[in-house]
Design a protein around this motif. Structure first.
Motif, mmCIF file in Angstrom:
data_model
loop_
_atom_site.group_PDB
_atom_site.id
_atom_site.type_symbol
_atom_site.label_atom_id
_atom_site.label_comp_id
_atom_site.label_asym_id
_atom_site.label_seq_id
_atom_site.Cartn_x
_atom_site.Cartn_y
_atom_site.Cartn_z
ATOM 1 N N GLY A 110 13.759 10.412 8.748
ATOM 2 C CA GLY A 110 13.868 9.327 7.787
ATOM 3 C C GLY A 110 13.426 7.991 8.340
ATOM 4 O O GLY A 110 12.822 7.176 7.632
ATOM 5 N N GLU A 111 13.697 7.735 9.626
ATOM 6 C CA GLU A 111 13.322 6.460 10.226
ATOM 7 C C GLU A 111 11.807 6.297 10.273
ATOM 8 O O GLU A 111 11.282 5.206 10.027
ATOM 9 C CB GLU A 111 13.907 6.343 11.639
ATOM 10 N N ARG A 112 11.099 7.393 10.573
ATOM 11 C CA ARG A 112 9.637 7.301 10.598
ATOM 12 C C ARG A 112 9.089 7.170 9.179
ATOM 13 O O ARG A 112 8.115 6.439 8.955
ATOM 14 C CB ARG A 112 9.032 8.513 11.291
ATOM 15 N N LEU A 135 12.139 5.178 -2.640
ATOM 16 C CA LEU A 135 13.014 6.116 -3.342
ATOM 17 C C LEU A 135 12.256 7.381 -3.704
ATOM 18 O O LEU A 135 11.335 7.352 -4.519
ATOM 19 C CB LEU A 135 13.586 5.454 -4.598
ATOM 20 N N GLY A 136 12.644 8.477 -3.100
ATOM 21 C CA GLY A 136 12.030 9.770 -3.384
ATOM 22 C C GLY A 136 12.956 10.674 -4.166
ATOM 23 O O GLY A 136 13.907 10.220 -4.797
ATOM 24 N N GLY A 137 12.679 11.962 -4.089
ATOM 25 C CA GLY A 137 13.483 12.918 -4.841
ATOM 26 C C GLY A 137 14.809 13.233 -4.202
ATOM 27 O O GLY A 137 15.788 13.549 -4.885
ATOM 28 N N ALA A 138 14.880 13.153 -2.852
ATOM 29 C CA ALA A 138 16.105 13.547 -2.160
ATOM 30 C C ALA A 138 16.652 12.480 -1.224
ATOM 31 O O ALA A 138 17.713 12.691 -0.633
ATOM 32 C CB ALA A 138 15.867 14.844 -1.373
ATOM 33 N N SER A 139 15.953 11.373 -1.061
ATOM 34 C CA SER A 139 16.452 10.331 -0.159
ATOM 35 C C SER A 139 15.874 8.980 -0.553
ATOM 36 O O SER A 139 14.898 8.887 -1.302
ATOM 37 C CB SER A 139 16.077 10.649 1.296
ATOM 38 N N VAL A 140 16.508 7.934 -0.021
ATOM 39 C CA VAL A 140 15.971 6.583 -0.165
ATOM 40 C C VAL A 140 15.976 5.943 1.221
ATOM 41 O O VAL A 140 16.984 5.976 1.926
ATOM 42 C CB VAL A 140 16.774 5.726 -1.174
ATOM 43 N N GLU A 141 14.817 5.428 1.597
ATOM 44 C CA GLU A 141 14.685 4.732 2.878
ATOM 45 C C GLU A 141 14.793 3.238 2.623
ATOM 46 O O GLU A 141 14.096 2.704 1.757
ATOM 47 C CB GLU A 141 13.346 5.063 3.552
ATOM 48 N N SER A 153 16.634 -0.395 9.610
ATOM 49 C CA SER A 153 16.020 0.679 8.832
ATOM 50 C C SER A 153 16.962 1.871 8.803
ATOM 51 O O SER A 153 17.577 2.207 9.816
ATOM 52 C CB SER A 153 14.676 1.081 9.448
ATOM 53 N N VAL A 154 17.077 2.501 7.631
ATOM 54 C CA VAL A 154 17.974 3.644 7.508
ATOM 55 C C VAL A 154 17.502 4.542 6.363
ATOM 56 O O VAL A 154 16.880 4.063 5.412
ATOM 57 C CB VAL A 154 19.431 3.176 7.249
ATOM 58 N N SER A 155 17.772 5.825 6.478
ATOM 59 C CA SER A 155 17.489 6.786 5.409
ATOM 60 C C SER A 155 18.826 7.284 4.857
ATOM 61 O O SER A 155 19.695 7.719 5.616
ATOM 62 C CB SER A 155 16.667 7.963 5.937
ATOM 63 N N VAL A 156 18.998 7.193 3.541
ATOM 64 C CA VAL A 156 20.245 7.596 2.888
ATOM 65 C C VAL A 156 19.943 8.768 1.964
ATOM 66 O O VAL A 156 18.985 8.716 1.192
ATOM 67 C CB VAL A 156 20.845 6.422 2.082
ATOM 68 N N PRO A 157 20.737 9.849 2.015
ATOM 69 C CA PRO A 157 20.457 11.046 1.201
ATOM 70 C C PRO A 157 20.795 10.862 -0.274
ATOM 71 O O PRO A 157 21.660 11.545 -0.829
ATOM 72 C CB PRO A 157 21.328 12.115 1.860
ATOM 73 N N LEU A 285 12.148 -7.639 -8.062
ATOM 74 C CA LEU A 285 11.601 -6.397 -7.527
ATOM 75 C C LEU A 285 10.079 -6.473 -7.567
ATOM 76 O O LEU A 285 9.486 -6.661 -8.627
ATOM 77 C CB LEU A 285 12.073 -5.190 -8.346
ATOM 78 N N ILE A 286 9.463 -6.370 -6.405
ATOM 79 C CA ILE A 286 8.004 -6.289 -6.306
ATOM 80 C C ILE A 286 7.650 -4.818 -6.124
ATOM 81 O O ILE A 286 8.146 -4.168 -5.196
ATOM 82 C CB ILE A 286 7.476 -7.108 -5.119
ATOM 83 N N VAL A 287 6.833 -4.303 -7.001
ATOM 84 C CA VAL A 287 6.512 -2.883 -6.961
ATOM 85 C C VAL A 287 5.273 -2.660 -6.099
ATOM 86 O O VAL A 287 4.249 -3.318 -6.279
ATOM 87 C CB VAL A 287 6.279 -2.338 -8.385
ATOM 88 N N SER A 288 5.393 -1.735 -5.170
ATOM 89 C CA SER A 288 4.271 -1.413 -4.281
ATOM 90 C C SER A 288 3.653 -0.073 -4.672
ATOM 91 O O SER A 288 4.346 0.930 -4.778
ATOM 92 C CB SER A 288 4.745 -1.350 -2.824
ATOM 93 N N GLY A 289 2.351 -0.097 -4.866
ATOM 94 C CA GLY A 289 1.629 1.154 -5.095
ATOM 95 C C GLY A 289 1.203 1.797 -3.793
ATOM 96 O O GLY A 289 0.608 2.865 -3.789
ATOM 97 N N CYS A 290 1.486 1.128 -2.689
ATOM 98 C CA CYS A 290 1.130 1.628 -1.359
ATOM 99 C C CYS A 290 2.404 1.950 -0.595
ATOM 100 O O CYS A 290 3.425 1.288 -0.769
ATOM 101 C CB CYS A 290 0.307 0.595 -0.588
ATOM 102 N N GLY A 291 2.317 2.949 0.262
ATOM 103 C CA GLY A 291 3.501 3.342 1.009
ATOM 104 C C GLY A 291 3.166 4.232 2.184
ATOM 105 O O GLY A 291 2.306 3.900 3.008
ATOM 106 N N LEU A 292 3.805 5.380 2.228
ATOM 107 C CA LEU A 292 3.692 6.286 3.370
ATOM 108 C C LEU A 292 2.252 6.676 3.676
ATOM 109 O O LEU A 292 1.828 6.661 4.834
ATOM 110 C CB LEU A 292 4.551 7.526 3.117
ATOM 111 N N ARG A 293 1.488 7.039 2.665
ATOM 112 C CA ARG A 293 0.116 7.499 2.902
ATOM 113 C C ARG A 293 -0.741 6.380 3.499
ATOM 114 O O ARG A 293 -1.498 6.605 4.440
ATOM 115 C CB ARG A 293 -0.503 8.015 1.595
ATOM 116 N N GLU A 294 -0.600 5.186 2.951
ATOM 117 C CA GLU A 294 -1.337 4.050 3.511
ATOM 118 C C GLU A 294 -0.863 3.757 4.924
ATOM 119 O O GLU A 294 -1.655 3.390 5.791
ATOM 120 C CB GLU A 294 -1.157 2.819 2.622
#
Length: 509
Positions: A110-112, A135-141, A153-157, A285-294
């Motif tokens: 989750g940290e990465r 915010l994903g399907g099973a966790s929020v970082e 930084s933290v990952s919450v289930p 809330l500023i919405v980002s279209g960029c994230g993990l892949r970028e």
């Protein structure tokens, strides 16, 4: 030139992109695919990945592998997040993927995951201090950022799919159910001590955040269909939240802007966002279209070229140069000369216009990009430039600022109310913004006219502002013919007087 593939297998969806890096170091995306696989469905009850979810994911991965083969792509970054990370049969599934497709997928902690989302955000949104949530399907970082650096930084289930299953919020939601859900979320997220009352803007990554933006855009008749860097106030968010929570699943699908594939999980996802709003004290809330892949791409890019950090110091400068690097057959010396002269005009006329350095930055950006519309058609290229600037992946400006820069470039051959009214997205800038556009476009027109023959003759400008006129003294290169430039610049003296209120006198030294 190099192509690389990036696969992000999450709890709700799987995404696949192909990035291309040219020999001049500019990158672009040349392919993308996204599918809803609901890999994390049932994980709360069973602790395992379902066969159905695994089959959906595998079907996508076989296609992705084939695409990589026909494109001769050997460099692939494939990562799996919370669902595979938490499932007891996650390792078994990764082995199955490797055996069937040859794709070597890695489970990231989750940290990465949070760090990669941070990289994708901090390189594409000009913000110093914020709270990023992915915010994903099973966790929020959750990532707290100050001065562009990660502080916590933290990952919450807690995810849109898992919370949906826990409280059965797929259909109609009673007040009692919603209250129980929010109480549970608050208790869980309150364990993150540094989250409370930070009073910083939120930056949201993921499908829930994007859908919230789309619904708000449709409710407001917002013209620009761009999600990245869209700003959603807490007040507007609460309007959307009330809308999604009062409907059942089939009725939710009719809400303009909401994806039908997300109608069953949007209540839970929105509830998580509301809880983050409430605990953090944020109002935006500023919405980002960029994230993990970028983030994966920027990390690789930095290593490839030996950069000190994958966090770019000036994201506007980097993205403008990246855009220009992806456009061929442009006269870069001319565009840079026009930008230089435009900046000199802005600085010399500052006592008259009174604009700050931020407007200067928008003007120089417009000047650097004023001719990119020639890639579409030479005729009316100013208007093509405006459209391209307004839609290009240019980071470091707000959406409003990007449209201001676009319109400045769009009118560098002259401005008229008729053309202004005909422009799409003309309602995004305010009346005050349009005054800026009109004034700055005159400066850009004069600067371009000064290099009408592409000889880069202007070396220095001196501006004197008198009560009855503005005198601009231009120093050309020694022996350079300035008559063509003077002839062309004289055509904009009338527009200058109209916008600035004083006659313009041009003197060549």
């Amino acid at each position: 030139m190099e192509q690389l593939a990036i696969i992000d297998m999450g709890s709700n969806s799987i995404r696949f992109v192909i990035a291309q890096i040219k020999d001049n170091k500019s990158y672009s995306y040349v392919y993308q695919d996204k599918a809803t696989i609901r890999l994390g469905q049932g994980l709360t009850d069973t602790g395992t990945l379902t066969r159905e979810g695994r089959d959906k994911a595998m079907k996508c991965l076989r296609v992705y592998k084939h695409i990589m083969e026909i494109r001769h792509i050997t460099n692939c970054f494939a990562v799996a997040t919370a669902a595979v990370r938490d499932a007891s049969n996650g390792a078994e599934f990764l082995k199955e993927i490797r055996e069937e497709t040859g794709i070597d997928m890695t489970v990231i902690p989750g940290e990465r995951e949070a760090y990669l989302g941070y990289l994708g955000t901090i390189n594409t949104i000009d913000i110093q201090d914020c709270l990023i949530f992915d915010l994903g399907g099973a966790s929020v970082e959750l990532t707290l950022v100050r001065k562009r650096e990660i502080v916590h930084s933290v990952s919450v289930p807690l995810g849109a799919v898992t919370v949906t299953e826990r409280f059965n919020t797929q259909g109609a939601v009673t007040e009692e159910t919603l209250s129980s859900c929010l109480k549970y979320l608050r208790k869980t997220l309150a364990s993150v001590k540094w989250l409370r009352d930070i009073n910083l803007p939120l930056v949201g990554i993921g499908g829930t955040a994007r859908n919230l933006a789309k619904m708000d855009q449709r409710a407001r008749d917002y013209e620009l269909p761009t999600i990245h860097n869209y700003i959603l106030s807490k007040e507007n968010f609460m309007s959307v939240f009330q809308e999604v929570t009062k409907r059942n699943s089939s009725s939710r699908k009719k809400i303009p802007g909401l994806s039908s594939e997300r109608a069953d999980v949007i209540v839970a996802g929105s509830a998580v966002v509301k809880t983050i709003f409430d605990l953090s004290g944020s109002d935006t809330l500023i919405v980002s279209g960029c994230g993990l892949r970028e983030g994966l791409l920027y990390e690789y890019y930095a290593k490839r070229y030996g950069l000190k950090s994958p966090r770019f110091p000036d994201i506007l400068d980097f993205s403008v140069n990246n855009l220009l690097g992806n456009l061929e057959n442009l006269n870069r010396p001319h565009m840079e000369q026009v930008a230089k002269v435009t900046a000199m005009l802005f600085d010399g006329l500052k006592p008259l216009h009174g604009y700050d350095d931020r407007i200067r930055r928008l003007l120089v950006t417009a000047a650097l990009l004023h001719d990119i519309g020639k890639r579409v058609n030479f005729y009316n290229h100013a208007r093509h430039s405006a459209f391209m600037i307004g839609h290009a992946p240019i980071y470091g400006m707000t959406q409003r600022e990007q449209m201001i820069a676009a319109f400045i470039a769009g009118f560098h051959h002259g401005i008229s109310r008729k053309i202004q009214r005909a422009y799409r997205y003309a309602n995004i800038p305010t009346e005050e913004d349009w005054e800026i556009v009109r004034k700055m476009s005159v400066l850009l027109a004069l600067a371009e006219a000064s290099d009408h023959t592409y000889e880069n003759i202007v070396e220095k400008i001196n501006v004197t502002i008198n009560d009855d006129a503005v005198v601009i003294v231009l120093t050309p290169k020694a022996g350079a013919p300035y008559e063509p430039a003077d002839y062309t610049m004289q055509q904009y003296t009338k527009a200058f007087k109209k916008e600035f209120g004083l006659p313009l006198v041009l003197v060549w030294k």
